[in-house]
Design an enzyme around this catalytic site. Structure first.
Site, PDB file in Angstrom:
ATOM      1  N   HIS A   1       2.833 -11.738  -3.617  1.00 25.15           N
ATOM      2  CA  HIS A   1       1.734 -11.378  -2.710  1.00 25.15           C
ATOM      3  C   HIS A   1       0.533 -10.833  -3.463  1.00 25.15           C
ATOM      4  CE1 HIS A   1       4.718 -10.923   0.897  1.00 25.15           C
ATOM      5  NE2 HIS A   1       4.491 -12.182   0.565  1.00 25.15           N
TER       6      HIS A   1
ATOM      7  N   ARG B   1      -5.930   1.956  -1.259  1.00 24.30           N
ATOM      8  CA  ARG B   1      -4.574   1.716  -1.780  1.00 24.30           C
ATOM      9  C   ARG B   1      -4.576   1.583  -3.295  1.00 24.30           C
ATOM     10  NH1 ARG B   1      -2.341  -3.185   0.957  1.00 24.30           N
ATOM     11  NH2 ARG B   1      -0.462  -2.687  -0.226  1.00 24.30           N
TER      12      ARG B   1
ATOM     13  N   GLN C   1       7.172  -8.447  -3.531  1.00 23.73           N
ATOM     14  CA  GLN C   1       6.139  -8.594  -2.493  1.00 23.73           C
ATOM     15  C   GLN C   1       5.080  -7.509  -2.689  1.00 23.73           C
ATOM     16  OE1 GLN C   1       8.068  -9.592   1.618  1.00 23.73           O
ATOM     17  NE2 GLN C   1       9.564  -8.414   0.459  1.00 23.73           N
TER      18      GLN C   1
HETATM   19  C1  BV8 Z   1       2.299 -18.254   4.262  1.00 23.99           C
HETATM   20  C2  BV8 Z   1      -0.722  -8.469   1.377  1.00 23.99           C
HETATM   21  C3  BV8 Z   1       1.886 -20.552   4.355  1.00 23.99           C
HETATM   22  C4  BV8 Z   1      -0.878  -7.635   0.171  1.00 23.99           C
HETATM   23  C5  BV8 Z   1       1.159  -9.167   2.697  1.00 23.99           C
HETATM   24  C6  BV8 Z   1       7.526 -18.874   8.592  1.00 23.99           C
HETATM   25  C7  BV8 Z   1       7.383 -19.491   7.355  1.00 23.99           C
HETATM   26  C8  BV8 Z   1       6.230 -19.285   6.586  1.00 23.99           C
HETATM   27  C9  BV8 Z   1       5.212 -18.452   7.067  1.00 23.99           C
HETATM   28  C10 BV8 Z   1       5.353 -17.845   8.304  1.00 23.99           C
HETATM   29  C11 BV8 Z   1       6.500 -18.053   9.058  1.00 23.99           C
HETATM   30  N1  BV8 Z   1       6.365 -17.344  10.198  1.00 23.99           N
HETATM   31  C12 BV8 Z   1       5.174 -16.679  10.175  1.00 23.99           C
HETATM   32  C13 BV8 Z   1       4.539 -16.974   9.035  1.00 23.99           C
HETATM   33  C14 BV8 Z   1       3.220 -16.474   8.662  1.00 23.99           C
HETATM   34  C15 BV8 Z   1       3.256 -15.158   7.918  1.00 23.99           C
HETATM   35  C16 BV8 Z   1       4.337 -14.221   8.360  1.00 23.99           C
HETATM   36  O1  BV8 Z   1       5.381 -14.116   7.730  1.00 23.99           O
HETATM   37  N2  BV8 Z   1       4.074 -13.505   9.439  1.00 23.99           N
HETATM   38  C17 BV8 Z   1       5.039 -12.520   9.907  1.00 23.99           C
HETATM   39  C18 BV8 Z   1       4.297 -11.273  10.377  1.00 23.99           C
HETATM   40  C19 BV8 Z   1       5.862 -13.166  10.989  1.00 23.99           C
HETATM   41  N3  BV8 Z   1       3.399 -15.393   6.499  1.00 23.99           N
HETATM   42  C20 BV8 Z   1       2.289 -15.687   5.791  1.00 23.99           C
HETATM   43  O2  BV8 Z   1       1.203 -15.828   6.275  1.00 23.99           O
HETATM   44  C21 BV8 Z   1       2.481 -15.877   4.291  1.00 23.99           C
HETATM   45  N4  BV8 Z   1       1.822 -17.083   3.904  1.00 23.99           N
HETATM   46  O3  BV8 Z   1       3.298 -18.401   4.864  1.00 23.99           O
HETATM   47  O4  BV8 Z   1       1.504 -19.276   3.873  1.00 23.99           O
HETATM   48  C22 BV8 Z   1       0.937 -21.520   3.834  1.00 23.99           C
HETATM   49  C23 BV8 Z   1       1.389 -22.803   3.619  1.00 23.99           C
HETATM   50  C24 BV8 Z   1       0.506 -23.724   3.134  1.00 23.99           C
HETATM   51  C25 BV8 Z   1      -0.810 -23.352   2.851  1.00 23.99           C
HETATM   52  C26 BV8 Z   1      -1.243 -22.063   3.066  1.00 23.99           C
HETATM   53  C27 BV8 Z   1      -0.366 -21.132   3.578  1.00 23.99           C
HETATM   54  C28 BV8 Z   1       1.803 -14.767   3.495  1.00 23.99           C
HETATM   55  C29 BV8 Z   1       2.498 -13.469   3.720  1.00 23.99           C
HETATM   56  C30 BV8 Z   1       1.886 -12.385   2.811  1.00 23.99           C
HETATM   57  C31 BV8 Z   1       1.118 -11.409   3.652  1.00 23.99           C
HETATM   58  N5  BV8 Z   1       0.618 -10.334   2.804  1.00 23.99           N
HETATM   59  N6  BV8 Z   1       0.604  -8.232   1.947  1.00 23.99           N
HETATM   60  C32 BV8 Z   1      -0.814  -6.194   0.556  1.00 23.99           C
HETATM   61  O5  BV8 Z   1      -1.689  -5.770   1.319  1.00 23.99           O
HETATM   62  O6  BV8 Z   1       0.101  -5.519   0.092  1.00 23.99           O
HETATM   63  S1  BV8 Z   1       2.588  -8.844   3.517  1.00 23.99           S
HETATM   64  C33 BV8 Z   1       3.091  -7.235   3.354  1.00 23.99           C
HETATM   65  O7  BV8 Z   1       4.369  -7.179   3.978  1.00 23.99           O
HETATM   66  C34 BV8 Z   1       3.340  -6.740   1.945  1.00 23.99           C
HETATM   67  O8  BV8 Z   1       3.231  -7.718   0.944  1.00 23.99           O
HETATM   68  C35 BV8 Z   1       4.795  -6.251   2.035  1.00 23.99           C
HETATM   69  O9  BV8 Z   1       5.403  -6.204   0.839  1.00 23.99           O
HETATM   70  C36 BV8 Z   1       5.313  -7.287   2.929  1.00 23.99           C
HETATM   71  C37 BV8 Z   1       6.686  -7.189   3.466  1.00 23.99           C
HETATM   72  O10 BV8 Z   1       6.886  -5.901   3.911  1.00 23.99           O
HETATM   73  P1  BV8 Z   1       8.010  -5.033   3.159  1.00 23.99           P
HETATM   74  O11 BV8 Z   1       7.733  -5.065   1.706  1.00 23.99           O
HETATM   75  O12 BV8 Z   1       9.342  -5.496   3.611  1.00 23.99           O
HETATM   76  O13 BV8 Z   1       7.677  -3.608   3.689  1.00 23.99           O
HETATM   77  P2  BV8 Z   1       8.097  -2.996   5.104  1.00 23.99           P
HETATM   78  O14 BV8 Z   1       7.338  -1.730   5.304  1.00 23.99           O
HETATM   79  O15 BV8 Z   1       8.033  -4.081   6.134  1.00 23.99           O
HETATM   80  O16 BV8 Z   1       9.645  -2.632   4.939  1.00 23.99           O
HETATM   81  C38 BV8 Z   1      10.026  -1.615   4.027  1.00 23.99           C
HETATM   82  C39 BV8 Z   1      11.536  -1.670   3.951  1.00 23.99           C
HETATM   83  O17 BV8 Z   1      11.953  -0.722   2.970  1.00 23.99           O
HETATM   84  C40 BV8 Z   1      12.196  -1.278   5.265  1.00 23.99           C
HETATM   85  O18 BV8 Z   1      13.266  -2.185   5.510  1.00 23.99           O
HETATM   86  C41 BV8 Z   1      12.745   0.129   4.991  1.00 23.99           C
HETATM   87  O19 BV8 Z   1      13.975   0.350   5.662  1.00 23.99           O
HETATM   88  C42 BV8 Z   1      12.976   0.086   3.502  1.00 23.99           C
HETATM   89  N7  BV8 Z   1      12.848   1.396   2.848  1.00 23.99           N
HETATM   90  C43 BV8 Z   1      11.974   2.402   3.151  1.00 23.99           C
HETATM   91  N8  BV8 Z   1      12.187   3.428   2.307  1.00 23.99           N
HETATM   92  C44 BV8 Z   1      13.176   3.061   1.461  1.00 23.99           C
HETATM   93  C45 BV8 Z   1      13.595   1.773   1.796  1.00 23.99           C
HETATM   94  N9  BV8 Z   1      14.587   1.128   1.151  1.00 23.99           N
HETATM   95  C46 BV8 Z   1      15.183   1.784   0.121  1.00 23.99           C
HETATM   96  N10 BV8 Z   1      14.830   3.029  -0.266  1.00 23.99           N
HETATM   97  C47 BV8 Z   1      13.843   3.694   0.376  1.00 23.99           C
HETATM   98  N11 BV8 Z   1      13.502   4.937  -0.013  1.00 23.99           N
END
Ligand code: BV8
Length: 228
Positions: free
Chosen positions: A109, A59, A91
């Site tokens: 992130h 990447r 993000q």
């Molecule tokens: C944490 C790494 C706590 C880098 C990534 C509730 C509260 C808090 C946490 C949680 C919770 N429930 C669950 C959790 C845990 C977890 C989580 O969220 N899990 C999910 C799966 C349920 N969260 C975590 O673990 C986070 N940490 O909460 O820590 C803590 C507290 C105390 C002490 C310690 C810890 C950490 C989350 C970070 C994970 N790392 N990436 C990398 O490899 O890049 S996440 C990854 O997903 C990327 O960062 C990415 O950016 C992110 C989100 O995805 P999107 O950016 O939205 O991308 P996606 O493909 O999903 O969507 C694209 C969108 O674009 C679509 O909607 C599409 O329609 C649109 N699109 C496409 N083309 C276009 C467009 N729009 C416009 N124009 C276009 N052309």
């Protein structure tokens, strides 16, 4: 935007999609080629460091061949011209906001352009591969990992982000599926603080119901339309 002074903008992979950078959850997205728990968690890194380092090397190399698109350019123009508070919370680990000229950016992130040495705990500029376990330029240990936030790890800049949300008059979410927390919860935080909310995305996201207004279409069209 007459009564708006302070803006928080959240961006996700969709803002970089038209620059040719894979999104995570769209068809053919990054995660479909790899199981999330295998490549974006500390446990996955401990289990198979080569897989994770190769995933991020691939990447990091790909991102460096891409260019900012009209959405990044429009947001950079807004950042340069806006005399109120403005914060772009991304993000994304790519640097396309900065390369378009945006200055007020937080990478919650992490970033593909830095390495984290787990021996001396320094963050260091980094553009090359890590698969061959290069030595840390600071301490010489062969303990570098990507400076990105994995699942289960604390995102960067949360204090700054929450402070900006508390002052905001407008929260705009661009190109994110609303699948990952705490980023996906910012719109609810904003609503609870009576902040106006706008979603600019290709299609309805998992959080669309929380937005006062949603506009759907490609970011390179709908973001300049909103900015200009
Ligand atoms: C944490 C790494 C706590 C880098 C990534 C509730 C509260 C808090 C946490 C949680 C919770 N429930 C669950 C959790 C845990 C977890 C989580 O969220 N899990 C999910 C799966 C349920 N969260 C975590 O673990 C986070 N940490 O909460 O820590 C803590 C507290 C105390 C002490 C310690 C810890 C950490 C989350 C970070 C994970 N790392 N990436 C990398 O490899 O890049 S996440 C990854 O997903 C990327 O960062 C990415 O950016 C992110 C989100 O995805 P999107 O950016 O939205 O991308 P996606 O493909 O999903 O969507 C694209 C969108 O674009 C679509 O909607 C599409 O329609 C649109 N699109 C496409 N083309 C276009 C467009 N729009 C416009 N124009 C276009 N052309």
């Amino acid at each position: 935007m007459t009564d708006i002074r302070n803006i928080v903008i959240l961006t996700g992979a969709g803002v970089s999609a038209e620059s040719g950078i894979d999104t995570f959850r769209d068809a053919g997205g990054l995660w479909e080629q790899h199981k999330v728990e295998d490549v974006a968690t500390p446990e996955g890194f401990a289990r198979d460091p080569d897989l994770v380092l190769r995933f991020y090397d691939m990447r990091r190399e790909a991102i460096q061949t891409k260019q900012p698109n009209a959405a990044h350019d429009a947001l950079a123009r807004l950042d340069a011209e806006w005399d109120g508070e403005l914060l772009i919370v991304t993000q994304n680990v790519d640097d396309l906001h900065e390369r378009a000229g945006a200055g007020r950016v937080v990478h919650m992130h992490g970033t593909h352009l830095q390495a984290w040495c787990t021996a001396c705990d320094r963050r260091l500029p980094w553009t090359g591969p890590m698969i061959d376990r290069p030595a840390c330029p600071a301490c010489g240990a062969r303990s570098l990992r990507p400076d990105v936030v994995w699942f289960g790890e604390m995102p960067y800049g949360m204090g700054r982000i929450q402070a900006a949300l508390r002052q905001a008059d407008l929260f705009v979410s661009i190109g994110t599926s609303g699948a990952v927390y705490p980023a996906a919860g910012f719109v609810q935080d904003a609503r609870a603080m009576r902040v106006r909310t706008l979603e600019l995305n290709l299609e309805a996201s998992m959080g669309s119901r929380w937005f006062h207004e949603s506009r759907h279409g490609p970011a390179t069209r709908i973001v300049p339309q909103w900015v200009d």
